[in-house]
Design a protein around this motif. Structure first.
Motif, PDB file in Angstrom:
ATOM      1  N   ALA A 159       8.600  -5.555   5.716  1.00 32.57           N
ATOM      2  CA  ALA A 159       9.653  -5.836   4.736  1.00 32.57           C
ATOM      3  C   ALA A 159      10.042  -7.316   4.735  1.00 32.57           C
ATOM      4  N   TYR A 160      10.221  -7.883   5.917  1.00 31.03           N
ATOM      5  CA  TYR A 160      10.619  -9.294   5.979  1.00 31.03           C
ATOM      6  C   TYR A 160       9.585 -10.190   5.299  1.00 31.03           C
ATOM      7  N   GLU A 161       8.310  -9.877   5.538  1.00 34.39           N
ATOM      8  CA  GLU A 161       7.208 -10.642   4.958  1.00 34.39           C
ATOM      9  C   GLU A 161       7.256 -10.571   3.420  1.00 34.39           C
ATOM     10  N   LEU A 162       7.458  -9.361   2.889  1.00 33.22           N
ATOM     11  CA  LEU A 162       7.537  -9.184   1.439  1.00 33.22           C
ATOM     12  C   LEU A 162       8.755  -9.915   0.871  1.00 33.22           C
ATOM     13  N   MET A 163       9.907  -9.741   1.511  1.00 32.97           N
ATOM     14  CA  MET A 163      11.130 -10.386   1.015  1.00 32.97           C
ATOM     15  C   MET A 163      10.995 -11.908   1.054  1.00 32.97           C
ATOM     16  N   ILE A 189       4.062  -7.143  -6.648  1.00 32.36           N
ATOM     17  CA  ILE A 189       4.353  -5.723  -6.391  1.00 32.36           C
ATOM     18  C   ILE A 189       3.202  -4.839  -6.905  1.00 32.36           C
ATOM     19  N   ALA A 190       2.654  -5.191  -8.060  1.00 35.73           N
ATOM     20  CA  ALA A 190       1.499  -4.435  -8.581  1.00 35.73           C
ATOM     21  C   ALA A 190       0.317  -4.548  -7.623  1.00 35.73           C
ATOM     22  N   GLY A 191       0.179  -5.717  -7.005  1.00 34.14           N
ATOM     23  CA  GLY A 191      -0.923  -5.953  -6.082  1.00 34.14           C
ATOM     24  C   GLY A 191      -0.827  -5.176  -4.778  1.00 34.14           C
TER      25      GLY A 191
END
Length: 196
Positions: A159-163, A189-191
């Motif tokens: 999550a931290y990486e995405l945020m 997000i699609a990826g």
């Protein structure tokens, strides 16, 4: 306990609920004014947006820093509370994740006005970043886990990486009209989807 005690208790509860709603209205109004006019906007503009007097604002928030901190926390809380609600109401966990990331982008783009203030020496601002992470990383984790468990996305993303990645895509979105951060975040997000 007699009826008057019960009525007094209900009246006190109702008064607290009204006060909480009024404070939320005030914080929503302040956030809207900050987005359009910046955090240095006159307090009278915030009062006008909220439909209250200046005294009401100063009673709740004696200083501009108090108001800024409260707006920031209010927006973080709203973003955090939206996660489980979206997970419960969306067609799929991936759809919920996408909707939540859109809210997160809104928060990040509007928060950029607060960024300079948050870098100041005010001690109250120091705890805000930790609050932000403490409230939002678990929500994003819940959404990512649900989407991974449903088989919609890969499961190796934190999550931290995405945020952090979404945050980096939002840099400059408020200063360059040719740059559409939301479009790039949608691609990100699609990826995440697993290839079928």
């Amino acid at each position: 306990m007699n009826d008057s005690d019960v009525n007094a208790g209900q009246a006190a509860q109702s008064k607290r609920a009204d006060a909480r709603r009024n404070k939320e209205t005030l914080l929503d109004a302040a956030a809207a004014v900050f987005v359009t006019s910046g955090v240095e906007a006159p307090v009278r503009d915030i009062a006008a947006e909220a439909g209250v007097g200046l005294g009401t604002i100063y009673r709740h928030f004696p200083t501009r820093a108090d108001l800024i901190i409260a707006v920031y926390r209010h927006q973080v809380d709203a973003c955090a509370e939206a996660g489980p609600a979206l997970l419960a109401s969306s067609a799929t966990p991936h759809a919920a994740l996408g909707q939540w990331i859109n809210l997160f982008v809104d928060f990040l783009v509007t928060k950029h006005g607060l960024a300079a203030v948050l870098q100041s020496d005010n001690a109250g601002f120091d705890t805000l970043h930790a609050y932000f992470l403490d409230r939002l990383v678990p929500v994003c984790t819940q959404l990512l886990d649900a989407a991974a468990e449903s088989g919609e996305i890969r499961s190796d993303l934190q999550a931290y990486e995405l945020m952090r990645g979404v945050g980096n895509l939002c840099i400059g979105a408020d200063t360059d009209p040719r740059y559409d951060a939301r479009r790039l975040v949608e691609l990100l997000i699609a990826g995440l989807r697993r290839p079928h």
